[in-house]
Design a protein around this motif. Structure first.
Motif, short mmCIF file in Angstrom:
data_model
loop_
_atom_site.label_atom_id
_atom_site.label_comp_id
_atom_site.label_asym_id
_atom_site.label_seq_id
_atom_site.Cartn_x
_atom_site.Cartn_y
_atom_site.Cartn_z
N LEU A 1 0.83 -1.21 0.00
CA LEU A 1 0.00 0.00 0.00
C LEU A 1 0.86 1.26 0.00
O LEU A 1 0.53 2.25 -0.67
CB LEU A 1 -0.93 0.00 1.21
N ALA A 2 1.98 1.23 0.73
CA ALA A 2 2.87 2.39 0.74
C ALA A 2 3.46 2.63 -0.64
O ALA A 2 3.55 3.79 -1.10
CB ALA A 2 3.99 2.19 1.76
N MET A 3 3.85 1.56 -1.33
CA MET A 3 4.39 1.73 -2.68
C MET A 3 3.34 2.25 -3.65
O MET A 3 3.63 3.08 -4.52
CB MET A 3 4.98 0.40 -3.17
N ILE A 4 2.11 1.79 -3.50
CA ILE A 4 1.03 2.27 -4.37
C ILE A 4 0.78 3.76 -4.12
O ILE A 4 0.66 4.55 -5.07
CB ILE A 4 -0.25 1.44 -4.15
N LYS B 1 2.81 15.24 -6.43
CA LYS B 1 2.76 15.64 -5.01
C LYS B 1 3.98 15.18 -4.23
O LYS B 1 4.32 15.75 -3.20
CB LYS B 1 1.50 15.06 -4.34
N VAL B 2 4.63 14.11 -4.69
CA VAL B 2 5.77 13.54 -3.98
C VAL B 2 7.00 13.67 -4.85
O VAL B 2 6.97 13.41 -6.06
CB VAL B 2 5.51 12.04 -3.64
N ASN B 3 8.12 14.06 -4.23
CA ASN B 3 9.39 14.18 -4.92
C ASN B 3 9.88 12.79 -5.33
O ASN B 3 9.65 11.80 -4.64
CB ASN B 3 10.39 14.85 -3.97
N THR B 4 10.59 12.71 -6.44
CA THR B 4 11.09 11.44 -6.92
C THR B 4 12.09 10.83 -5.95
O THR B 4 12.09 9.62 -5.73
CB THR B 4 11.75 11.62 -8.30
N ALA C 1 10.29 9.17 -3.13
CA ALA C 1 9.71 7.89 -3.57
C ALA C 1 10.79 6.82 -3.67
O ALA C 1 10.57 5.68 -3.23
CB ALA C 1 9.03 8.07 -4.92
N MET C 2 11.95 7.18 -4.20
CA MET C 2 13.03 6.20 -4.32
C MET C 2 13.52 5.75 -2.95
O MET C 2 13.79 4.56 -2.74
CB MET C 2 14.17 6.77 -5.15
N SER C 3 13.63 6.67 -2.00
CA SER C 3 14.09 6.29 -0.67
C SER C 3 13.05 5.42 0.04
O SER C 3 13.41 4.52 0.80
CB SER C 3 14.42 7.53 0.16
N ILE D 1 13.45 1.91 -1.57
CA ILE D 1 14.68 1.29 -1.10
C ILE D 1 14.53 0.85 0.36
O ILE D 1 14.98 -0.22 0.75
CB ILE D 1 15.87 2.26 -1.28
N GLY D 2 13.87 1.66 1.18
CA GLY D 2 13.62 1.28 2.57
C GLY D 2 12.78 0.03 2.69
O GLY D 2 13.03 -0.83 3.55
N ILE D 3 11.77 -0.10 1.85
CA ILE D 3 10.92 -1.30 1.87
C ILE D 3 11.73 -2.51 1.44
O ILE D 3 11.63 -3.59 2.04
CB ILE D 3 9.68 -1.09 0.98
#
Length: 107
Positions: free
Chosen positions: A59-62, A72-75, A78-80, A83-85
């Motif tokens: 759900l977080a990735m979606i 709305k979210v910086n790239t 999103a990448m961090s 990578i954290g997941i």
């Protein structure tokens, strides 16, 4: 400073109750498990990498990918997140790879 006698009696009763409760718990009496801290950490690892955590990760990735698509979210954010997941769910196999040991314990 004045003490309320009812409040003091309640505190004493609570102290006695908690003392007996702690003294009669399985961990205080000595359990059969040899590694109590390790077992608790294994439970934490199972909770962090279980099916519920994987569903939350999906759900977080979606949500993050939807935020990137709408701007709305910086790239980099999103990448961090992604990578954290990956690090969270791949940590157990990474530890086994680095240590070179077989699967023992909770990993």
């Amino acid at each position: 400073m004045q003490y309320n006698k009812g409040n003091l009696a309640l505190r004493v009763l609570m102290f006695i109750f908690l003392s007996f409760w702690i003294a009669s718990s399985a961990n205080a009496m000595g359990s059969t498990a040899s590694d109590i801290i390790g077992n608790n950490l294994c439970t934490l690892v199972k909770n962090l990498t279980g099916s519920t955590a994987k569903a939350i990760g999906v759900l977080a990735m979606i949500l993050v990918s939807f935020g990137v698509m709408t701007g709305k979210v910086n790239t980099w954010t999103a990448m961090s997140t992604v990578i954290g997941i990956f690090v969270l769910f791949g940590a157990s196999s990474l530890v086994l790879y680095i240590s070179g040991s077989s699967t023992t314990g909770c990993v």
